[in-house]
Design a protein around this motif. Structure first.
Motif, PDB file in Angstrom:
ATOM      1  N   GLY A 217      62.578   9.425   0.248  1.00 35.54           N
ATOM      2  CA  GLY A 217      62.470   9.773  -1.162  1.00 35.54           C
ATOM      3  C   GLY A 217      61.347   9.007  -1.805  1.00 35.54           C
ATOM      4  O   GLY A 217      60.204   9.036  -1.340  1.00 35.54           O
ATOM      5  N   ASP A 218      61.644   8.248  -2.852  1.00 33.08           N
ATOM      6  CA  ASP A 218      60.616   7.477  -3.542  1.00 33.08           C
ATOM      7  C   ASP A 218      60.437   6.097  -2.923  1.00 33.08           C
ATOM      8  O   ASP A 218      60.591   5.069  -3.579  1.00 33.08           O
ATOM      9  CB  ASP A 218      60.944   7.369  -5.032  1.00 33.08           C
ATOM     10  N   LEU A 219      60.100   6.092  -1.637  1.00 34.01           N
ATOM     11  CA  LEU A 219      59.601   4.888  -0.988  1.00 34.01           C
ATOM     12  C   LEU A 219      58.090   4.931  -1.210  1.00 34.01           C
ATOM     13  O   LEU A 219      57.352   5.666  -0.548  1.00 34.01           O
ATOM     14  CB  LEU A 219      59.960   4.885   0.494  1.00 34.01           C
ATOM     15  N   PHE A 220      57.611   4.142  -2.164  1.00 31.80           N
ATOM     16  CA  PHE A 220      56.267   4.329  -2.693  1.00 31.80           C
ATOM     17  C   PHE A 220      55.182   3.853  -1.732  1.00 31.80           C
ATOM     18  O   PHE A 220      55.130   2.673  -1.374  1.00 31.80           O
ATOM     19  CB  PHE A 220      56.105   3.570  -4.012  1.00 31.80           C
ATOM     20  N   VAL A 221      54.314   4.786  -1.341  1.00 31.38           N
ATOM     21  CA  VAL A 221      53.045   4.412  -0.721  1.00 31.38           C
ATOM     22  C   VAL A 221      52.028   4.146  -1.817  1.00 31.38           C
ATOM     23  O   VAL A 221      51.177   3.273  -1.693  1.00 31.38           O
ATOM     24  CB  VAL A 221      52.548   5.519   0.238  1.00 31.38           C
ATOM     25  N   ASP A 222      52.126   4.901  -2.911  1.00 30.58           N
ATOM     26  CA  ASP A 222      51.257   4.688  -4.072  1.00 30.58           C
ATOM     27  C   ASP A 222      51.990   5.123  -5.328  1.00 30.58           C
ATOM     28  O   ASP A 222      53.211   5.344  -5.299  1.00 30.58           O
ATOM     29  CB  ASP A 222      49.928   5.436  -3.903  1.00 30.58           C
ATOM     30  N   GLY A 223      51.260   5.239  -6.438  1.00 33.84           N
ATOM     31  CA  GLY A 223      51.868   5.581  -7.715  1.00 33.84           C
ATOM     32  C   GLY A 223      51.585   7.009  -8.129  1.00 33.84           C
ATOM     33  O   GLY A 223      51.824   7.941  -7.354  1.00 33.84           O
ATOM     34  N   SER A 224      51.048   7.185  -9.337  1.00 31.96           N
ATOM     35  CA  SER A 224      50.820   8.537  -9.853  1.00 31.96           C
ATOM     36  C   SER A 224      49.418   8.661 -10.432  1.00 31.96           C
ATOM     37  O   SER A 224      48.779   7.669 -10.804  1.00 31.96           O
ATOM     38  CB  SER A 224      51.840   8.861 -10.950  1.00 31.96           C
ATOM     39  N   ILE A 225      48.958   9.896 -10.518  1.00 30.20           N
ATOM     40  CA  ILE A 225      47.625  10.158 -11.071  1.00 30.20           C
ATOM     41  C   ILE A 225      47.602   9.877 -12.569  1.00 30.20           C
ATOM     42  O   ILE A 225      46.667   9.271 -13.089  1.00 30.20           O
ATOM     43  CB  ILE A 225      47.211  11.614 -10.769  1.00 30.20           C
ATOM     44  N   GLY A 226      48.654  10.279 -13.279  1.00 29.63           N
ATOM     45  CA  GLY A 226      48.685  10.092 -14.720  1.00 29.63           C
ATOM     46  C   GLY A 226      48.603   8.647 -15.136  1.00 29.63           C
ATOM     47  O   GLY A 226      47.987   8.313 -16.156  1.00 29.63           O
ATOM     48  N   SER A 227      49.221   7.746 -14.367  1.00 25.03           N
ATOM     49  CA  SER A 227      49.202   6.315 -14.675  1.00 25.03           C
ATOM     50  C   SER A 227      48.074   5.571 -13.969  1.00 25.03           C
ATOM     51  O   SER A 227      48.036   4.334 -13.991  1.00 25.03           O
ATOM     52  CB  SER A 227      50.550   5.686 -14.294  1.00 25.03           C
ATOM     53  N   HIS A 228      47.165   6.304 -13.328  1.00 22.11           N
ATOM     54  CA  HIS A 228      46.024   5.722 -12.608  1.00 22.11           C
ATOM     55  C   HIS A 228      46.478   4.812 -11.475  1.00 22.11           C
ATOM     56  O   HIS A 228      45.775   3.847 -11.129  1.00 22.11           O
ATOM     57  CB  HIS A 228      45.115   4.929 -13.560  1.00 22.11           C
ATOM     58  N   THR A 229      47.636   5.094 -10.888  1.00 23.05           N
ATOM     59  CA  THR A 229      48.128   4.259  -9.788  1.00 23.05           C
ATOM     60  C   THR A 229      48.228   5.003  -8.462  1.00 23.05           C
ATOM     61  O   THR A 229      48.647   4.415  -7.461  1.00 23.05           O
ATOM     62  CB  THR A 229      49.504   3.654 -10.134  1.00 23.05           C
ATOM     63  N   ALA A 230      47.875   6.299  -8.441  1.00 21.63           N
ATOM     64  CA  ALA A 230      47.768   6.990  -7.155  1.00 21.63           C
ATOM     65  C   ALA A 230      46.609   6.364  -6.378  1.00 21.63           C
ATOM     66  O   ALA A 230      45.573   6.007  -6.949  1.00 21.63           O
ATOM     67  CB  ALA A 230      47.530   8.484  -7.370  1.00 21.63           C
ATOM     68  N   TRP A 231      46.779   6.245  -5.074  1.00 22.28           N
ATOM     69  CA  TRP A 231      45.809   5.552  -4.204  1.00 22.28           C
ATOM     70  C   TRP A 231      44.751   6.559  -3.752  1.00 22.28           C
ATOM     71  O   TRP A 231      45.055   7.483  -2.996  1.00 22.28           O
ATOM     72  CB  TRP A 231      46.568   4.951  -3.038  1.00 22.28           C
TER      73      TRP A 231
END
Length: 529
Positions: free
Chosen positions: A260-274
């Motif tokens: 599920g939400d085992l984060f490799v990165d964040g999100s585009i909206g919050s500028h945290t996608a890798w």
């Protein structure tokens, strides 16, 4: 044995595309066909007149945050705020009518506001003096917080800023603190509201995507202990390194899988996608929470423990890391061992054809959220602002992944987007990028049969209405039924009703969603209008 015979309707079944009747015996579909033979074959059955209603397999939402969804339904939902001033006024009014320690709000989106920025700490302090305020952005990967909450969760961790929304570890700490301020009764009321809402929209099961930085073990345990007609499959997002560690964590959390939400990165909206290349409107390339070694260790451990694994993946650099890690595990344990677990990825918005082909060959399932594209896609949407037009239009390539053989499942990521499954079907068939849409039939399958498969049910029956399948279905008030394909792709089958392809409601932009009249899960009614 008890049998119920539904007659006088329209049944969505590949077994009998023209069916008007369906018999259910002890929670299992026993027969599908036409009224007269059904009445003759089941003379002692309880007969239910559908009065022309449309019966489909019930939906499964593969990505839900149940308690947060309920909090949005019964609490402060900022989705419809149209400006920063509007948001601050909503916070002030909510705080005035809801006394207590915490103001929990969700789903503000500064990209749609004329001010173009998020609430500051000082502005929240002024809106509700002395209150702990937690306002998560619509993507839930950052949050604006008041001074009271910041002090309680610490202000010296990564991602902290005295005035701007918190990201990364600082956001996780603030969310954990905010959750602890919610009363058990308040959490329970929220969960019931969320599952009731799901049932009222034809959803028989949800996949809860929990984790230590999302909702915590207490919330997960309370949710799984809740008795409700909507089934909950629990995913826990915490990495492990050994098979024994995977088994122990599963037992400790009560989860059904470690993903599920085992984060490799964040999100585009919050500028945290890798990302591999910097954002178009922000410095840097986002954040990574797991490297290739950690991803590979988790997949290997879960595969050996015979547990489904998974990850939250958004950016292209995150996708690169995940594909490389899976490749390592395939080389270590063999493709069949990896494929046997049906590991899955959430979102994976940026993926190449070569990567999709590899994921398909390894049996990796992708849980997609098509409403992301409906909200933020296109040439002038948030994705274009964050990434630039060319990168934005390549996001969420549903048709490409399906063509590569990737098994797709549709979820909402509620409360990020509404827990309303027809929206997901519409968005998948109306993708903003030409050539990326999938057919209504494929989208509906991804939200039903594909979603059960994503949850580990691989009997070939779940999510269908054929003899022997679990009687999990929804009854709808729907208009005209049609057989259609995406307007921007080559039609892969005839649209003539004589093609024996079961029809679906017309889902054009100007037609309303079907209205749910009843939801049944394994023969038991969980909602009736």
């Amino acid at each position: 044995m008890s049998t119920q015979l539904l007659v006088g309707g329209r049944i969505y079944s590949p077994f009998a595309p023209d069916a008007t009747a369906m018999a259910v015996t002890d929670g299992v579909v026993a027969w599908v066909g036409e009224d007269r033979p059904g009445l003759a074959l089941h003379q002692g059955a309880e007969v239910v007149d559908l009065d022309g209603a449309f019966v489909t397999p019930a939906f499964v939402d593969t990505h839900v945050h149940t308690t947060a969804t309920g909090l949005a339904l019964i609490g402060l939902d900022l989705t419809d705020t149209r400006s920063l001033a509007d948001c601050l006024q909503a916070v002030s009014e909510y705080a005035a009518r809801e006394p207590g320690a915490l103001v929990w709000g969700q789903n503000w989106d500064e990209s749609a506001w004329p001010e173009g920025r998020a609430p500051t700490t000082s502005e929240l302090d002024d809106a509700a003096p002395g209150r702990a305020i937690y306002l998560s952005r619509i993507d839930a990967h950052s949050a604006a917080c008041s001074t009271v909450l910041r002090r309680a969760s610490g202000d010296d961790v990564v991602g902290a800023d005295p005035e701007l929304p918190l990201i990364a570890e600082a956001h996780h700490a603030a969310r954990t603190t905010a959750l602890e301020l919610l009363s058990p009764a308040g959490r329970q009321r929220a969960r019931i509201a969320a599952l009731d809402h799901a049932a009222a929209h034809g959803v028989a099961a949800v996949h809860e995507c929990a984790g230590p930085d999302i909702s915590g073990r207490t919330d997960m345990a309370e949710l799984l202990a809740l008795e409700h007609g909507v089934e909950v499959r629990g995913y826990w997002g915490e990495a492990v390194t050994t098979a024994d560690g995977a088994r122990d964590l599963l037992a400790a959390t009560g989860a059904h899988a470690l993903g599920g939400d085992l984060f490799v990165d964040g999100s585009i909206g919050s500028h945290t996608a890798w990302l591999n290349q910097p954002y178009a409107d922000h410095e840097g390339c986002g954040r990574s929470y797991l490297d290739v070694d950690a991803i590979a260790a988790h997949v290997s451990a879960c595969t050996q423990a015979k547990i489904q694994a998974g990850f939250h993946v958004i950016g292209d650099a995150a996708t690169d890391a995940v594909v490389e890690a899976f490749g390592r595990v395939v080389a270590e344990l063999g493709g069949p061992a990896v494929a046997s677990r049906g590991h899955r990825l959430e979102h994976i918005e940026m993926v190449t054809e070569e990567q999709a082909a590899k994921l398909s060959s390894w049996g990796v399932i992708v849980s997609v959220q098509p409403v992301f594209d409906a909200y933020w896609g296109g040439e002038s949407g948030l994705y274009s602002a964050r990434l630039g037009r060319d990168r934005a239009l390549a996001l969420n390539p549903l048709a490409m992944m399906a063509s590569a053989g990737v098994s797709l499942a549709i979820g909402s990521d509620s409360p990020v987007t509404p827990l309303e499954p027809w929206r997901g079907v519409r968005a998948a068939m109306s993708h903003r990028t030409p050539g990326s849409a999938i057919s209504p039939r494929a989208a509906f399958s991804a939200a039903t049969r594909g979603a059960w498969r994503a949850g580990g049910v691989r009997d070939g029956l779940a999510g269908t209405l054929v003899p022997g399948a679990p009687a999990s279905y929804a009854v709808w008030e729907a208009g005209e039924l049609v057989v259609s394909a995406p307007s921007d792709t080559v039609q892969r089958w005839s649209t003539d009703p004589r093609s024996r392809v079961p029809a679906l409601p017309r889902l054009d932009a100007d037609t309303p969603d079907p209205t749910c009249l009843q939801t049944v899960h394994r023969g038991s009614t969980v909602f009736r209008a």
